[in-house]
Design an enzyme around this catalytic site. Sequence first.
Site, PDB file in Angstrom:
ATOM      1  N   ASP A 191       0.828  -1.201   0.000  1.00 32.25           N
ATOM      2  CA  ASP A 191       0.000   0.000   0.000  1.00 32.25           C
ATOM      3  C   ASP A 191       0.870   1.261   0.000  1.00 32.25           C
TER       4      ASP A 191
ATOM      5  N   CYS B 111     -18.633 -14.491  -7.557  1.00 35.73           N
ATOM      6  CA  CYS B 111     -19.698 -13.610  -7.082  1.00 35.73           C
ATOM      7  C   CYS B 111     -21.047 -14.050  -7.660  1.00 35.73           C
TER       8      CYS B 111
ATOM      9  N   CYS C 191     -23.043  -6.526  -1.751  1.00 35.81           N
ATOM     10  CA  CYS C 191     -22.178  -5.395  -1.393  1.00 35.81           C
ATOM     11  C   CYS C 191     -22.699  -4.094  -1.989  1.00 35.81           C
TER      12      CYS C 191
ATOM     13  N   CYS D 169     -24.205  -0.905   0.478  1.00 36.56           N
ATOM     14  CA  CYS D 169     -23.335   0.269   0.588  1.00 36.56           C
ATOM     15  C   CYS D 169     -24.167   1.506   0.971  1.00 36.56           C
TER      16      CYS D 169
ATOM     17  N   CYS E 272     -17.381   7.047  -1.128  1.00 35.80           N
ATOM     18  CA  CYS E 272     -17.074   5.949  -0.204  1.00 35.80           C
ATOM     19  C   CYS E 272     -16.752   6.499   1.196  1.00 35.80           C
TER      20      CYS E 272
ATOM     21  N   CYS F 196     -14.951   2.116   6.646  1.00 39.62           N
ATOM     22  CA  CYS F 196     -16.264   1.475   6.530  1.00 39.62           C
ATOM     23  C   CYS F 196     -16.035   0.033   6.093  1.00 39.62           C
TER      24      CYS F 196
ATOM     25  N   CYS G  92     -20.982  -9.548   2.810  1.00 41.66           N
ATOM     26  CA  CYS G  92     -20.601 -10.445   1.707  1.00 41.66           C
ATOM     27  C   CYS G  92     -20.719 -11.885   2.191  1.00 41.66           C
TER      28      CYS G  92
HETATM   29  C1  B12 Z   1      -7.045   4.071  -3.398  1.00 44.82           C
HETATM   30  C2  B12 Z   1      -7.459   2.977  -2.445  1.00 44.82           C
HETATM   31  C3  B12 Z   1      -8.670   3.110  -1.782  1.00 44.82           C
HETATM   32  C4  B12 Z   1      -9.691   4.184  -2.155  1.00 44.82           C
HETATM   33  C5  B12 Z   1     -10.379   3.769  -3.485  1.00 44.82           C
HETATM   34  C6  B12 Z   1     -10.883   2.316  -3.448  1.00 44.82           C
HETATM   35  C7  B12 Z   1     -10.963   1.654  -4.801  1.00 44.82           C
HETATM   36  N1  B12 Z   1     -11.798   0.642  -4.876  1.00 44.82           N
HETATM   37  O1  B12 Z   1     -10.300   2.033  -5.742  1.00 44.82           O
HETATM   38  C8  B12 Z   1     -10.592   4.214  -0.898  1.00 44.82           C
HETATM   39  C9  B12 Z   1     -10.092   5.279   0.063  1.00 44.82           C
HETATM   40  C10 B12 Z   1     -12.075   4.456  -1.162  1.00 44.82           C
HETATM   41  C11 B12 Z   1     -10.304   2.835  -0.310  1.00 44.82           C
HETATM   42  C12 B12 Z   1     -11.155   2.190   0.558  1.00 44.82           C
HETATM   43  C13 B12 Z   1     -10.917   0.936   1.086  1.00 44.82           C
HETATM   44  N2  B12 Z   1      -9.763   0.218   1.008  1.00 44.82           N
HETATM   45 CO1  B12 Z   1      -8.311   0.699  -0.152  1.00 44.82          CO
HETATM   46  N3  B12 Z   1      -6.860   0.961  -1.331  1.00 44.82           N
HETATM   47  C14 B12 Z   1      -6.629   1.859  -2.234  1.00 44.82           C
HETATM   48  C15 B12 Z   1      -5.305   1.549  -2.948  1.00 44.82           C
HETATM   49  C16 B12 Z   1      -4.215   2.463  -2.370  1.00 44.82           C
HETATM   50  C17 B12 Z   1      -5.361   1.672  -4.469  1.00 44.82           C
HETATM   51  C18 B12 Z   1      -6.582   1.001  -5.126  1.00 44.82           C
HETATM   52  C19 B12 Z   1      -6.670   1.342  -6.585  1.00 44.82           C
HETATM   53  O2  B12 Z   1      -5.726   1.125  -7.326  1.00 44.82           O
HETATM   54  N4  B12 Z   1      -7.769   1.963  -7.016  1.00 44.82           N
HETATM   55  C20 B12 Z   1      -7.884   2.408  -8.388  1.00 44.82           C
HETATM   56  C21 B12 Z   1      -8.990   1.723  -9.105  1.00 44.82           C
HETATM   57  C22 B12 Z   1      -8.928   1.993 -10.615  1.00 44.82           C
HETATM   58  O3  B12 Z   1      -8.810   0.386  -8.902  1.00 44.82           O
HETATM   59  P1  B12 Z   1      -9.996  -0.618  -8.670  1.00 44.82           P
HETATM   60  O4  B12 Z   1     -11.228  -0.062  -8.051  1.00 44.82           O
HETATM   61  O5  B12 Z   1      -9.359  -1.709  -7.959  1.00 44.82           O
HETATM   62  O6  B12 Z   1     -10.368  -0.850 -10.223  1.00 44.82           O
HETATM   63  C23 B12 Z   1      -9.907  -1.959 -10.895  1.00 44.82           C
HETATM   64  C24 B12 Z   1     -11.075  -2.889 -11.219  1.00 44.82           C
HETATM   65  O7  B12 Z   1     -12.226  -2.584 -10.456  1.00 44.82           O
HETATM   66  C25 B12 Z   1     -11.217  -2.829 -12.662  1.00 44.82           C
HETATM   67  N5  B12 Z   1     -12.243  -1.955 -13.223  1.00 44.82           N
HETATM   68  C26 B12 Z   1     -12.325  -0.620 -13.170  1.00 44.82           C
HETATM   69  N6  B12 Z   1     -13.292  -0.208 -13.930  1.00 44.82           N
HETATM   70  C27 B12 Z   1     -13.877  -1.302 -14.468  1.00 44.82           C
HETATM   71  C28 B12 Z   1     -14.946  -1.419 -15.319  1.00 44.82           C
HETATM   72  C29 B12 Z   1     -15.364  -2.688 -15.675  1.00 44.82           C
HETATM   73  C30 B12 Z   1     -16.507  -2.793 -16.576  1.00 44.82           C
HETATM   74  C31 B12 Z   1     -14.701  -3.844 -15.169  1.00 44.82           C
HETATM   75  C32 B12 Z   1     -15.150  -5.186 -15.502  1.00 44.82           C
HETATM   76  C33 B12 Z   1     -13.603  -3.692 -14.325  1.00 44.82           C
HETATM   77  C34 B12 Z   1     -13.213  -2.426 -13.980  1.00 44.82           C
HETATM   78  O8  B12 Z   1      -9.979  -2.359 -13.178  1.00 44.82           O
HETATM   79  C35 B12 Z   1      -9.380  -1.486 -12.251  1.00 44.82           C
HETATM   80  C36 B12 Z   1      -7.892  -1.540 -12.384  1.00 44.82           C
HETATM   81  O9  B12 Z   1      -7.372  -2.780 -11.984  1.00 44.82           O
HETATM   82  C37 B12 Z   1      -5.085   0.043  -2.548  1.00 44.82           C
HETATM   83  C38 B12 Z   1      -3.632  -0.377  -2.376  1.00 44.82           C
HETATM   84  C39 B12 Z   1      -2.955  -0.505  -3.730  1.00 44.82           C
HETATM   85  N7  B12 Z   1      -1.828   0.117  -3.886  1.00 44.82           N
HETATM   86  O10 B12 Z   1      -3.491  -1.168  -4.611  1.00 44.82           O
HETATM   87  C40 B12 Z   1      -5.881  -0.086  -1.219  1.00 44.82           C
HETATM   88  C41 B12 Z   1      -6.612  -1.394  -0.960  1.00 44.82           C
HETATM   89  C42 B12 Z   1      -7.371  -1.771  -2.218  1.00 44.82           C
HETATM   90  N8  B12 Z   1      -7.587  -1.012   0.061  1.00 44.82           N
HETATM   91  C43 B12 Z   1      -7.819  -1.917   0.933  1.00 44.82           C
HETATM   92  C44 B12 Z   1      -8.795  -1.824   1.954  1.00 44.82           C
HETATM   93  C45 B12 Z   1      -8.734  -2.841   3.076  1.00 44.82           C
HETATM   94  C46 B12 Z   1      -9.790  -0.823   1.889  1.00 44.82           C
HETATM   95  C47 B12 Z   1     -11.053  -0.715   2.770  1.00 44.82           C
HETATM   96  C48 B12 Z   1     -11.727  -2.040   3.079  1.00 44.82           C
HETATM   97  C49 B12 Z   1     -10.671   0.031   4.077  1.00 44.82           C
HETATM   98  C50 B12 Z   1     -11.832   0.318   5.016  1.00 44.82           C
HETATM   99  N9  B12 Z   1     -12.307  -0.664   5.765  1.00 44.82           N
HETATM  100  O11 B12 Z   1     -12.285   1.421   5.098  1.00 44.82           O
HETATM  101  C51 B12 Z   1     -11.955   0.205   1.888  1.00 44.82           C
HETATM  102  C52 B12 Z   1     -12.853  -0.609   0.929  1.00 44.82           C
HETATM  103  C53 B12 Z   1     -13.616   0.234  -0.067  1.00 44.82           C
HETATM  104  C54 B12 Z   1     -13.844  -0.488  -1.392  1.00 44.82           C
HETATM  105  N10 B12 Z   1     -14.959  -1.145  -1.564  1.00 44.82           N
HETATM  106  O12 B12 Z   1     -12.950  -0.434  -2.266  1.00 44.82           O
HETATM  107  C55 B12 Z   1      -6.961  -3.160   0.702  1.00 44.82           C
HETATM  108  C56 B12 Z   1      -7.830  -4.268   0.096  1.00 44.82           C
HETATM  109  C57 B12 Z   1      -7.451  -5.683   0.508  1.00 44.82           C
HETATM  110  C58 B12 Z   1      -8.318  -6.671  -0.234  1.00 44.82           C
HETATM  111  N11 B12 Z   1      -8.811  -7.676   0.433  1.00 44.82           N
HETATM  112  O13 B12 Z   1      -8.557  -6.533  -1.401  1.00 44.82           O
HETATM  113  C59 B12 Z   1      -5.843  -2.592  -0.282  1.00 44.82           C
HETATM  114  C60 B12 Z   1      -5.340  -3.583  -1.319  1.00 44.82           C
HETATM  115  C61 B12 Z   1      -4.681  -2.124   0.625  1.00 44.82           C
HETATM  116  C62 B12 Z   1      -3.818  -3.278   1.115  1.00 44.82           C
HETATM  117  N12 B12 Z   1      -2.525  -3.238   0.868  1.00 44.82           N
HETATM  118  O14 B12 Z   1      -4.251  -4.229   1.720  1.00 44.82           O
HETATM  119  N13 B12 Z   1      -9.144   2.314  -0.776  1.00 44.82           N
HETATM  120  S1  SF4 Z   2     -16.440   0.799   2.236  1.00 47.85           S
HETATM  121 FE1  SF4 Z   2     -17.130   2.279   0.706  1.00 47.85          FE
HETATM  122  S2  SF4 Z   2     -17.889   0.962  -0.946  1.00 47.85           S
HETATM  123 FE2  SF4 Z   2     -17.795  -0.329   0.885  1.00 47.85          FE
HETATM  124  S3  SF4 Z   2     -19.843  -0.176   1.812  1.00 47.85           S
HETATM  125 FE3  SF4 Z   2     -18.554   1.379   2.774  1.00 47.85          FE
HETATM  126  S4  SF4 Z   2     -18.984   3.210   1.587  1.00 47.85           S
HETATM  127 FE4  SF4 Z   2     -19.649   1.506   0.345  1.00 47.85          FE
HETATM  128  S1  SF4 Z   3     -21.188  -9.342  -1.650  1.00 46.68           S
HETATM  129 FE1  SF4 Z   3     -19.356 -10.587  -2.001  1.00 46.68          FE
HETATM  130  S2  SF4 Z   3     -20.064 -12.282  -3.325  1.00 46.68           S
HETATM  131 FE2  SF4 Z   3     -21.633 -10.692  -3.370  1.00 46.68          FE
HETATM  132  S3  SF4 Z   3     -21.090  -9.467  -5.200  1.00 46.68           S
HETATM  133 FE3  SF4 Z   3     -20.147  -8.466  -3.445  1.00 46.68          FE
HETATM  134  S4  SF4 Z   3     -18.096  -9.322  -3.365  1.00 46.68           S
HETATM  135 FE4  SF4 Z   3     -19.289 -10.674  -4.687  1.00 46.68          FE
END
Ligand code: B12
Ligand code: SF4
Ligand code: SF4
Length: 362
Positions: free
Chosen positions: A146, A200, A206, A210, A226, A253, A260
């Site tokens: 991270d 899934c 999820c 949310c 978020c 959160c 899930c």
């Molecule tokens: C920025 C970030 C956040 C941001 C944005 C989250 C996000 N989903 O992007 C915020 C602050 C909201 C956040 C919140 C949380 N985070 Co965070 N976060 C990160 C971080 C630093 C980067 C993630 C990233 O690259 N986002 C950019 C977007 C583009 O990526 P993405 O959503 O994953 O999108 C990909 C796919 O969804 C897909 N995609 C995108 N668009 C589309 C469209 C279609 C049609 C399809 C099919 C696919 C697709 O391609 C994208 C690129 O791969 C990572 C660590 C890291 N360096 O990776 C931790 C990380 C993801 N976070 C983590 C955690 C624990 C959380 C929280 C649970 C913390 C909490 N309890 O509050 C929440 C969960 C929220 C959620 N549902 O995501 C962990 C997740 C562990 C795991 N089990 O996966 C990570 C990996 C940190 C770690 N080292 O452990 N986070």
């Molecule tokens: S962590 Fe973010 S995406 Fe997940 S339920 Fe909470 S507000 Fe929604």
């Molecule tokens: S709640 Fe869990 S199993 Fe259901 S869509 Fe979300 S990530 Fe997938």
Amino acid sequence: MIRFMQKSNPRLEMNEFALRIKAWGKELGFQSVGIADINLGAAEENLLQWLAAGHHGAMDYMAKHGVKRARPAELVPGTLRVISVRMNYFPDSSGEAEAVLLDLSRAYISRYALGRDYHKVLRNRLEKLAKRIREVGECQCRVFTDSAPVLEVELAQKANLGWRGKHTLLLSREQGSWFFLGEIFIDLPLAVDATQQGHCGTCVACMDVCPTRAITAPYIVDARRCISYLTIEHKGSIPIELRPLIGNRIYGCDDCQLFCPWNRFAGKSIEPDFFVRNKLDDVSLIELFAWSEEEFHMRMAGSAIHRIGYEQWLRNIAVALGNAPATPESKKALSTRSQHASHVVREHVEWALQLVAKHETD
Ligand code: B12
Ligand code: SF4
Ligand code: SF4
């Protein structure tokens, strides 16, 4: 000692070395270790679209490194493989998360932040693994968790650590999603793992639970909505329309993970560093709001929460107190901060007091 140098039978050696690394990783306390090549395919395009849509909000660091995030060899030249690891964090000792969410007078803190900051724990453990690798293989490796522009979930999915859920996090059949990810970039052509298919199915739990509808489509989180972003990453004023939806979540959160179905099988953490500190799994908002700045720094030292600072801490609790049942105690607690030096704190306290007054007349 055998040294792995891609000599007589390179493929066999790289297979054997990969197996060794996985065994060492488990010995060091990681629940899974997997290996991926560095071709992230469509992820780069998806990342660019996500950024172009502005979903990253004020997280400038997400845009700063451009496509480097999806190209490991540009971040660390010479990288051929990425070793991904995961470590469970849900504290075995923590109380009922759902019960806290339902009791709006109590504070909900993300399960990952109840104990010590995970960055140090994971980094130290990864450094130990990298040291063992360097001792045996002739290679360069660098660890990340991270901490750098790396698409961690994408890499971990490729390394067969699980699949990406519709909430965008990685989850596994055996361990659910309550784990952190970390990586080692390495310049050896280790044997890679097969990418896992998603499980899934038709579930959208999820997305439905949310509170702020931040999962705008499967696999897309608009960070600006978020609660994790709003309470941790976002500085300044929280958009008024989102405040009531935050409920009692004062740091991060977990709802998209709590509900899930795969998390029924989730593994708990046995790492002492992730055990609950300061009763953060069962504490009232009023009690936390009463902490002085010194108390905040003293109690939160070594916790991820410390990084948001005292002002943001008070801001978040003020919002939660506004959402809590109005009582003379909550009104009194809020009033103690109505002249606070920070205009951000004052503004959120004022908003909360208005809600309390409204509830009183209802
Ligand atoms: C920025 C970030 C956040 C941001 C944005 C989250 C996000 N989903 O992007 C915020 C602050 C909201 C956040 C919140 C949380 N985070 Co965070 N976060 C990160 C971080 C630093 C980067 C993630 C990233 O690259 N986002 C950019 C977007 C583009 O990526 P993405 O959503 O994953 O999108 C990909 C796919 O969804 C897909 N995609 C995108 N668009 C589309 C469209 C279609 C049609 C399809 C099919 C696919 C697709 O391609 C994208 C690129 O791969 C990572 C660590 C890291 N360096 O990776 C931790 C990380 C993801 N976070 C983590 C955690 C624990 C959380 C929280 C649970 C913390 C909490 N309890 O509050 C929440 C969960 C929220 C959620 N549902 O995501 C962990 C997740 C562990 C795991 N089990 O996966 C990570 C990996 C940190 C770690 N080292 O452990 N986070
Ligand atoms: S962590 Fe973010 S995406 Fe997940 S339920 Fe909470 S507000 Fe929604
Ligand atoms: S709640 Fe869990 S199993 Fe259901 S869509 Fe979300 S990530 Fe997938």
